[in-house]
Design an enzyme around this catalytic site. Structure first.
Site, PDB file in Angstrom:
ATOM      1  N   ALA A  62       0.829  -1.205   0.000  1.00 25.98           N
ATOM      2  CA  ALA A  62       0.000   0.000   0.000  1.00 25.98           C
ATOM      3  C   ALA A  62       0.865   1.256   0.000  1.00 25.98           C
ATOM      4  CB  ALA A  62      -0.933  -0.010   1.202  1.00 25.98           C
ATOM      5  N   GLU A  63       1.892   1.289   0.837  1.00 33.42           N
ATOM      6  CA  GLU A  63       2.843   2.402   0.817  1.00 33.42           C
ATOM      7  C   GLU A  63       4.258   1.916   1.051  1.00 33.42           C
ATOM      8  OE1 GLU A  63      -0.723   4.961   1.168  1.00 33.42           O
ATOM      9  OE2 GLU A  63      -0.118   3.192   2.309  1.00 33.42           O
ATOM     10  N   THR A  64       5.192   2.641   0.450  1.00 29.33           N
ATOM     11  CA  THR A  64       6.611   2.506   0.757  1.00 29.33           C
ATOM     12  C   THR A  64       7.094   3.856   1.276  1.00 29.33           C
ATOM     13  OG1 THR A  64       6.972   0.800  -0.909  1.00 29.33           O
ATOM     14  CG2 THR A  64       8.906   2.021  -0.166  1.00 29.33           C
ATOM     15  N   HIS A  93       0.467   4.001   8.732  1.00 26.00           N
ATOM     16  CA  HIS A  93       1.157   2.729   8.975  1.00 26.00           C
ATOM     17  C   HIS A  93       2.602   2.774   8.513  1.00 26.00           C
ATOM     18  CE1 HIS A  93       0.602   1.599   4.708  1.00 26.00           C
ATOM     19  NE2 HIS A  93       1.437   0.609   4.941  1.00 26.00           N
TER      20      HIS A  93
END
Length: 270
Positions: free
Chosen positions: A43-45, A75
């Site tokens: 979802a995210e880096t 997160h």
């Protein structure tokens, strides 16, 4: 270049929300950051680098989905703070300079981390035409979460309705900047949580996000007011699931959770 995958808002591997984390000396070209985020395909880096001492922040921090850079991510911030503390790169509270201002992550004695984030401003909204059909459930209430979060907060009838949603993600994309937060009161608070949520973000390339810290900056003031309590625990009822402890404090909201590193290796194409 070292890269880590960290599961956030959980104390066990393969639960919570996974994020890529890279600690850098400086940010390279945006195109490379986006390529790495697409390769990681979570979802995210998060990408972070240290800042000179004596300033308002300790580290610069940016977040990328596989499709775009985002303004706020809980997160991946938790995951980055976890990496900084577990590797010894930083001790004590860490201040991150981000698109959403300075965000602080404070370690707790119990191993948790608490994020100090801006509270999402909630504005009641009319139910958009087609939203119930796209979501697959009839809204009880709809609120706009403001530009920083960019979602519609949608209260549904009960926990079971939230858990059983099978939305039309393409149709949902028409209704907000980022996506939709579906939520309901917990059926049984004795299970350890007070409200449930699921988050669908088709406009940033994420059909369903496993656990969303930024969404809880809207869920926290909404449910604390509804339930008449100063602090609550939310369960994001995705297939991976995770718990977020929330405490709204006016224009700031505290989000607390745990994290665990599950993968560490070398990014060879840097």
């Amino acid at each position: 270049m070292r890269i880590r995958i960290v599961d956030a808002f959980t104390d066990r591997p393969f639960a919570g929300n996974p994020a890529g984390v890279l600690l850098l000396d400086a940010f390279p070209d945006d195109r490379l950051l986006q390529q790495v985020a697409l390769e990681v395909n979570h979802a995210e880096t998060a990408f972070a680098h240290p800042l000179p001492e004596g300033g308002a922040a300790d580290w610069a921090l940016r977040w990328f989905t596989p499709a775009t850079e985002v303004n706020l991510c809980g997160h991946a911030t938790l995951a980055t703070a976890h990496v900084l503390h577990t590797t010894g790169a930083h001790q004590g509270p860490v201040r991150f300079a981000t698109r959403s201002g300075v965000l602080v992550a404070t370690p707790g004695a119990d191993g948790s981390l608490t994020l100090d984030f801006p509270t999402a401003p909630l504005t009641p909204a009319e139910v958009p035409a087609g939203l119930a059909e796209a979501l697959g459930a009839e809204p009880r209430a709809v609120l706009d979460t403001g530009p920083n979060v960019g979602d519609l907060l949608v209260e549904l009838a009960d926990e079971q309705t939230v858990r059983e949603l099978t939305p039309d993600h393409k149709a949902l994309a028409a209704h907000s900047e980022r996506g939709v937060i579906a939520t309901a009161r917990a059926e049984d608070p004795a299970r350890g949580y007070d409200f449930v949520s699921r988050c669908f973000f088709p406009n940033v390339g994420i059909d369903e996000d496993p656990v969303t810290g930024s969404a809880h900056t809207a869920l926290a003031p909404y449910w604390c007011e509804r339930l008449g309590r100063p602090a609550l625990t939310g369960l994001q009822a995705s297939p991976r699931s995770g718990l977020v402890r929330v405490e709204p404090l006016g224009d700031r909201t505290l989000l607390s959770g745990r994290a665990v590193t599950v993968i560490e290796g070398d990014l060879l194409a840097w």
